[in-house]
Each structure stands twice: as structure tokens, then as C-alpha cells.
Motif scaffolding. Structure first.
Motif, PDB file in Angstrom:
ATOM      1  N   LEU A  80       0.857  -1.335   0.233  1.00 32.14           N
ATOM      2  CA  LEU A  80      -0.125   0.068   0.055  1.00 32.14           C
ATOM      3  C   LEU A  80       0.847   1.231  -0.037  1.00 32.14           C
ATOM      4  CD1 LEU A  80      -3.194   0.468   0.148  1.00 32.14           C
ATOM      5  CD2 LEU A  80      -2.916   0.767   2.697  1.00 32.14           C
ATOM      6  N   VAL A  81       0.684   2.165  -0.952  1.00 35.12           N
ATOM      7  CA  VAL A  81       1.526   3.593  -1.002  1.00 35.12           C
ATOM      8  C   VAL A  81       0.658   4.666  -0.675  1.00 35.12           C
ATOM      9  CG1 VAL A  81       2.865   2.447  -2.872  1.00 35.12           C
ATOM     10  CG2 VAL A  81       0.956   3.557  -3.472  1.00 35.12           C
ATOM     11  N   LYS A  82      -0.589   4.524  -0.533  1.00 38.44           N
ATOM     12  CA  LYS A  82      -1.324   5.749   0.104  1.00 38.44           C
ATOM     13  C   LYS A  82      -2.674   4.947   0.603  1.00 38.44           C
ATOM     14  CE  LYS A  82      -4.029   5.970  -4.479  1.00 38.44           C
ATOM     15  NZ  LYS A  82      -4.568   6.890  -5.482  1.00 38.44           N
ATOM     16  N   ALA A  83      -2.997   5.805   1.730  1.00 37.51           N
ATOM     17  CA  ALA A  83      -4.091   4.939   2.602  1.00 37.51           C
ATOM     18  C   ALA A  83      -4.990   6.144   3.186  1.00 37.51           C
ATOM     19  CB  ALA A  83      -3.560   4.199   3.791  1.00 37.51           C
ATOM     20  N   ARG A  84      -6.111   5.926   3.821  1.00 37.48           N
ATOM     21  CA  ARG A  84      -6.702   6.777   4.388  1.00 37.48           C
ATOM     22  C   ARG A  84      -6.464   6.934   5.883  1.00 37.48           C
ATOM     23  NH1 ARG A  84     -13.187   5.904   4.780  1.00 37.48           N
ATOM     24  NH2 ARG A  84     -12.911   8.164   5.797  1.00 37.48           N
ATOM     25  N   HIS A  85      -5.974   6.084   6.494  1.00 34.67           N
ATOM     26  CA  HIS A  85      -5.492   5.958   7.881  1.00 34.67           C
ATOM     27  C   HIS A  85      -4.221   5.271   7.946  1.00 34.67           C
ATOM     28  CE1 HIS A  85      -9.507   7.165   8.872  1.00 34.67           C
ATOM     29  NE2 HIS A  85     -10.123   6.010   8.304  1.00 34.67           N
ATOM     30  N   ASP A  86      -3.467   5.765   8.933  1.00 36.73           N
ATOM     31  CA  ASP A  86      -1.983   5.342   9.149  1.00 36.73           C
ATOM     32  C   ASP A  86      -1.938   3.871   9.451  1.00 36.73           C
ATOM     33  OD1 ASP A  86      -0.833   7.694   8.377  1.00 36.73           O
ATOM     34  OD2 ASP A  86      -0.330   8.019  10.598  1.00 36.73           O
ATOM     35  N   ARG A  87      -3.047   3.483  10.144  1.00 37.47           N
ATOM     36  CA  ARG A  87      -3.075   2.006  10.490  1.00 37.47           C
ATOM     37  C   ARG A  87      -3.311   0.913   9.200  1.00 37.47           C
ATOM     38  NH1 ARG A  87      -7.980   4.225  12.155  1.00 37.47           N
ATOM     39  NH2 ARG A  87      -9.773   3.419  11.347  1.00 37.47           N
ATOM     40  N   ARG A 248       4.887  21.754   3.309  1.00 36.82           N
ATOM     41  CA  ARG A 248       4.193  21.237   4.466  1.00 36.82           C
ATOM     42  C   ARG A 248       2.974  21.580   4.654  1.00 36.82           C
ATOM     43  NH1 ARG A 248       7.830  18.212   7.005  1.00 36.82           N
ATOM     44  NH2 ARG A 248      10.216  18.916   6.694  1.00 36.82           N
ATOM     45  N   ALA A 249       2.510  22.889   4.175  1.00 38.19           N
ATOM     46  CA  ALA A 249       1.042  23.284   4.325  1.00 38.19           C
ATOM     47  C   ALA A 249       0.425  22.870   3.405  1.00 38.19           C
ATOM     48  CB  ALA A 249       1.180  24.869   4.337  1.00 38.19           C
ATOM     49  N   ALA A 250       0.861  22.847   2.213  1.00 36.94           N
ATOM     50  CA  ALA A 250       0.045  21.887   1.081  1.00 36.94           C
ATOM     51  C   ALA A 250      -0.283  20.471   1.548  1.00 36.94           C
ATOM     52  CB  ALA A 250       0.975  22.018  -0.412  1.00 36.94           C
ATOM     53  N   ALA A 251       0.848  19.649   2.134  1.00 37.34           N
ATOM     54  CA  ALA A 251       0.810  18.192   2.324  1.00 37.34           C
ATOM     55  C   ALA A 251      -0.377  18.191   3.396  1.00 37.34           C
ATOM     56  CB  ALA A 251       1.853  18.069   2.900  1.00 37.34           C
ATOM     57  N   ILE A 252      -0.515  19.311   4.640  1.00 35.89           N
ATOM     58  CA  ILE A 252      -1.476  19.156   5.446  1.00 35.89           C
ATOM     59  C   ILE A 252      -2.863  19.238   4.898  1.00 35.89           C
ATOM     60  CG2 ILE A 252      -2.482  20.300   7.492  1.00 35.89           C
ATOM     61  CD1 ILE A 252       0.326  20.967   8.296  1.00 35.89           C
ATOM     62  N   ILE A 253      -3.001  20.503   3.830  1.00 36.26           N
ATOM     63  CA  ILE A 253      -4.446  20.376   3.152  1.00 36.26           C
ATOM     64  C   ILE A 253      -4.773  19.253   2.324  1.00 36.26           C
ATOM     65  CG2 ILE A 253      -5.751  21.674   1.387  1.00 36.26           C
ATOM     66  CD1 ILE A 253      -3.709  24.148   2.475  1.00 36.26           C
ATOM     67  N   ALA A 256      -5.681  16.190   4.666  1.00 36.06           N
ATOM     68  CA  ALA A 256      -7.276  16.373   5.122  1.00 36.06           C
ATOM     69  C   ALA A 256      -8.268  15.678   4.268  1.00 36.06           C
ATOM     70  CB  ALA A 256      -7.251  18.012   5.681  1.00 36.06           C
ATOM     71  N   THR A 257      -7.895  15.416   3.085  1.00 33.60           N
ATOM     72  CA  THR A 257      -9.036  15.119   2.272  1.00 33.60           C
ATOM     73  C   THR A 257      -9.489  13.416   2.680  1.00 33.60           C
ATOM     74  OG1 THR A 257      -7.378  14.234   0.599  1.00 33.60           O
ATOM     75  CG2 THR A 257      -8.216  16.584   0.196  1.00 33.60           C
ATOM     76  N   ARG A 258      -8.628  13.024   3.364  1.00 41.26           N
ATOM     77  CA  ARG A 258      -8.945  11.705   4.124  1.00 41.26           C
ATOM     78  C   ARG A 258     -10.140  11.637   4.939  1.00 41.26           C
ATOM     79  NH1 ARG A 258      -3.278  10.029   7.545  1.00 41.26           N
ATOM     80  NH2 ARG A 258      -1.874   9.551   5.665  1.00 41.26           N
ATOM     81  N   PHE A 259     -10.460  12.823   5.398  1.00 41.19           N
ATOM     82  CA  PHE A 259     -11.915  13.077   6.204  1.00 41.19           C
ATOM     83  C   PHE A 259     -13.089  12.948   5.107  1.00 41.19           C
ATOM     84  CE2 PHE A 259      -8.681  15.041   8.879  1.00 41.19           C
ATOM     85  CZ  PHE A 259      -8.747  14.063   9.969  1.00 41.19           C
ATOM     86  N   PRO A 264      -5.308  10.245  -0.069  1.00 43.09           N
ATOM     87  CA  PRO A 264      -4.135  10.794  -0.832  1.00 43.09           C
ATOM     88  C   PRO A 264      -2.861  10.448  -0.616  1.00 43.09           C
ATOM     89  CG  PRO A 264      -4.847  11.718   1.306  1.00 43.09           C
ATOM     90  CD  PRO A 264      -5.735  10.779   1.195  1.00 43.09           C
ATOM     91  N   VAL A 265      -1.953  10.730  -1.883  1.00 38.99           N
ATOM     92  CA  VAL A 265      -0.597  10.303  -1.838  1.00 38.99           C
ATOM     93  C   VAL A 265       0.126  11.419  -1.186  1.00 38.99           C
ATOM     94  CG1 VAL A 265       1.428  10.028  -3.241  1.00 38.99           C
ATOM     95  CG2 VAL A 265      -0.594   8.880  -3.824  1.00 38.99           C
ATOM     96  N   PHE A 266      -0.367  12.667  -1.124  1.00 41.05           N
ATOM     97  CA  PHE A 266       0.740  13.712  -0.549  1.00 41.05           C
ATOM     98  C   PHE A 266       0.147  14.239   0.752  1.00 41.05           C
ATOM     99  CE2 PHE A 266       1.969  18.499  -1.026  1.00 41.05           C
ATOM    100  CZ  PHE A 266       3.311  17.963  -0.533  1.00 41.05           C
ATOM    101  N   THR A 267       0.890  13.817   1.647  1.00 39.07           N
ATOM    102  CA  THR A 267       0.334  13.682   3.056  1.00 39.07           C
ATOM    103  C   THR A 267       1.607  14.658   3.812  1.00 39.07           C
ATOM    104  OG1 THR A 267       1.148  11.584   3.486  1.00 39.07           O
ATOM    105  CG2 THR A 267      -1.019  11.903   2.976  1.00 39.07           C
ATOM    106  N   PRO A 268       1.463  14.883   4.918  1.00 38.08           N
ATOM    107  CA  PRO A 268       2.747  15.237   5.807  1.00 38.08           C
ATOM    108  C   PRO A 268       3.806  14.237   5.758  1.00 38.08           C
ATOM    109  CG  PRO A 268       0.855  15.878   7.096  1.00 38.08           C
ATOM    110  CD  PRO A 268       0.219  15.182   5.674  1.00 38.08           C
ATOM    111  N   GLY A 269       3.381  13.002   5.774  1.00 41.91           N
ATOM    112  CA  GLY A 269       4.550  12.059   5.762  1.00 41.91           C
ATOM    113  C   GLY A 269       5.194  12.014   4.428  1.00 41.91           C
ATOM    114  N   LYS A 270       4.481  12.175   3.252  1.00 44.51           N
ATOM    115  CA  LYS A 270       5.073  12.307   1.956  1.00 44.51           C
ATOM    116  C   LYS A 270       5.904  13.355   1.870  1.00 44.51           C
ATOM    117  CE  LYS A 270       5.126   9.785  -0.792  1.00 44.51           C
ATOM    118  NZ  LYS A 270       5.888   8.678  -1.203  1.00 44.51           N
TER     119      LYS A 270
END
Length: 322
Positions: A80-87, A248-253, A256-259, A264-270
Motif C-alpha cells: 500500500l502506497v497511499k491510505a486513508r488511515h496510517d493503520r 508542508r502546508a500543502a501536504a496538510i491540506i 485532510a481530504t482523508r476526512f 491522498p498520496v501527498f500527506t505530511p509523511g510524504k
């Protein structure tokens, strides 16, 4: 590897981006191929139809045992390379690896396993994805010992990859391309070179952890990378350096589409992975000393751009959609 007869390989993740190339590479090399698939694999595999299909997924122990039965090599390319939840990364990349390793021990006690991890596993604190890949490595190592080769490709690109397509789409549009840090080093590799490297690992069946990249293990600067993308798109390079705070701000935004139900692929971790300063590869990490890849960055980017235009992913100058 058997001393005589046709070698048999079992492959997970066969209908994914890398997996499709793996199936073709192994079948062309004369291997008998068995794959794990939830759905009809023919649309994804195209011309590589002469394969045995085991229905099921990584959560199905019985399917995994059938997949691995009498295999000489098992290539674990699912992940898995992208996920709604870290778990979700843990469920797929760690627990899936654990179940597959148990299936190999149960149904094919002499098989060698090749686990497609990621160079991100070298820096497991950067993201949930990187953590899960490292833990997946440890899970398989604990169960298989010297019957395991862990392969850490760097960023994989090439025809059919939706995750890196944004770079080629931006380059083709002529938009300015970002240079994230002038001293950072980025490594990458064309998908066909990864598939050939994995075939070599399967044949050798040597234990250990190795990295895979193109012919620049020292890496590229962001300027070199973006200039190569623009050149492949037949555009003049237009580069800019965004502040890290903006990235980093763009990654947070985006994250947030997880909700909203997205993955999303582009997350704070990415963002952490992209902003990491050093993805170069040392000589000690490389798999086969002196091995030559088929794709330089210029040839590989041109190949990917040509494919994207022909496939209708980009609006080429005079290239029809296929």
C-alpha cells in the motif's frame, strides 16, 4: 532455483504498476508464473495472459498457501502506497508480509522470497509508509531468515505509473517546476530496470538487503530532475523554489481530504520524504556491483512521456490516443 526443469515463481501485487512489468519479465524469461489476484487479471496484465491465477488477497491465509505451493521463488510486490488511515499501512504492509512469510514456511519450505520494500524503509521515522515498509522487512526476516532477499528500490517511475504522473503532467503543461532544496540528492529508477533486477535476485536467491536505482546512485539534484522532466516534455525548464513551510502546508491540506473519504498520496509523511536531504545510495547498499541499467534519466523520462501521450494521459502535439 531448480537444477533442472522450469522454475516457478509466485508473485503478489501482479496487477499493480510494478507487478505488471514483473509478470511480463518473468514469463519472457521462461518462468512459470502464478499470481495472487482479487479480480480478473487479464485487463491489467494485457498480453501476459499465460499465467496461473490464485484468487484471493493478503488477508487470506489459505489463498497464500495455494499461491506459494511448490514455488521456487516468491516475489512479494504487493504493498500500500497511499491510505486513508496510517493503520491501513500496517495492515497491508506489515501484517500482509507476516501472513505471506508464514505461508511460504508452511507450503513451500525450500522457496526463496524476494520482498520488494522501499528505500524509504531506510528512514522509517519519516512517514507511516516508511515505518510500515521497515516493519514488513523485519517481519519477513524473522520468519524466513537467510531464505529472504529484501530489495529497496528508490522512486520507481515509468509507463503506467499514476503516482509519479503529476511530475510529467506538470512538465508537459509548461508550469514552473519545484526545486525543493538545492543540496538534496534524489535517486530514481525506471520500472523495467526494477523488474530485471528482481529477476536477477530471484535467480541468485542470495540473502540480504540491497538497493536498486539507475546509473546515478549518488543521485540527482532537484534542478537536474526537473530540467530532465521539462526536456522530455520538449519545454524550456521553468523552475522555482517553494519554501518548505509552503510544501508542508500543502501536504496538510491534501492529507485532510482523508476526512472526505479519499486516500491522498501527498500527506505530511510524504512531504517528509520529499524534503529529506539524502536519498543517495552507497556502494555497500547496491545489489549487483557493476550491473548496468537500461534507462538513463533522459531515456527513461522520454520513454514515460511518449507512453503517456500515446495512452491519452497527456495531450501530445500530434500523437493520437490509443
Amino acid at each position: 532455483m531448480p537444477e533442472s526443469g522450469t522454475p516457478r515463481v509466485a508473485i503478489t501485487g501482479a496487477t499493480g504498476f510494478l507487478g505488471r512489468h514483473l509478470v511480463r519479465t518473468f514469463t519472457q524469461a521462461g518462468w512459470r508464473v502464478r499470481i495472487l489476484a482479487r479480480r480478473d487479471p487479464v485487463p491489467a496484465l494485457g498480453g501476459s495472459r499465460n499465467v496461473e491465477v490464485t484468487p484471493g488477497g493478503l488477508e487470506d491465509r489459505a489463498s497464500l498457501e495455494r499461491l506459494c505451493d511448490r514455488a521456487h521463488v516468491v516475489v512479494h510486490a504487493a504493498g500500500l502506497v497511499k491510505a486513508r488511515h496510517d493503520r491501513d499501512f500496517h495492515h497491508a504492509n506489515v501484517e500482509g508480509a507476516e501472513r505471506l512469510a508464514e505461508a511460504i514456511r508452511t507450503s513451500s519450505p525450500t522457496a526463496h522470497a524476494v520482498f520488494v520494500s522501499s528505500l524509504a524503509a531506510r528512514e522509517p521515522t519519516l512517514s507511516a509508509y516508511a515505518t510500515s515498509k521497515r516493519r514488513g522487512e523485519l517481519a519477513m526476516e524473522a520468519r524466513l531468515g537467510d531464505r529472504l532477499t529484501v530489495v529497496r528500490p528508490t522512486a520507481i517511475y515509468g509507463p503506467g505509473d499514476r503516482e509519479t504522473f503529476a511530475l510529467f503532467a506538470a512538465a508537459s503543461s509548461g508550469r514552473p517546476l519545484p526545486v525543493l532544496h538545492p543540496s538534496a540528492r534524489i535517486t530514481l529508477v525506471h520500472v523495467e530496470d526494477v523488474a530485471r533486477a528482481l529477476l536477477g535476485m530471484a535467480r541468485a536467491a542470495r540473502p540480504g538487503t540491497v538497493a536498486v536505482c539507475d546509473d546515478r546512485p549518488d543521485g540527482y539534484s532537484w534542478t537536474e530532475l526537473m530540467t530532465a522532466a521539462a526536456t522530455a516534455a520538449e519545454r524550456e525548464p521553468r523552475l522555482f523554489r517553494p519554501p518548505e513551510s509552503l510544501v508542508r502546508a500543502a501536504a496538510i491540506i491534501s492529507g485532510a481530504t482523508r476526512f472526505l473519504g479519499h486516500s491522498p498520496v501527498f500527506t505530511p509523511g510524504k512531504a517528509n520524504e520529499l524534503l529529506h536531504r539524502d536519498w543517495s545510495i552507497s556502494p555497500e547498499e547496491l545489489g549487483v556491483p557493476g550491473a548496468r541499467n537500461g534507462f538513463s534519466i533522459d531515456r527513461g523520462f522520454a520513454d514515460t512521456m511518449t507512453w503517456a501521450r500515446r495512452a491519452g494521459w497527456l495531450q501530445g502535439k500530434s500523437t493520437p490516443n490509443l
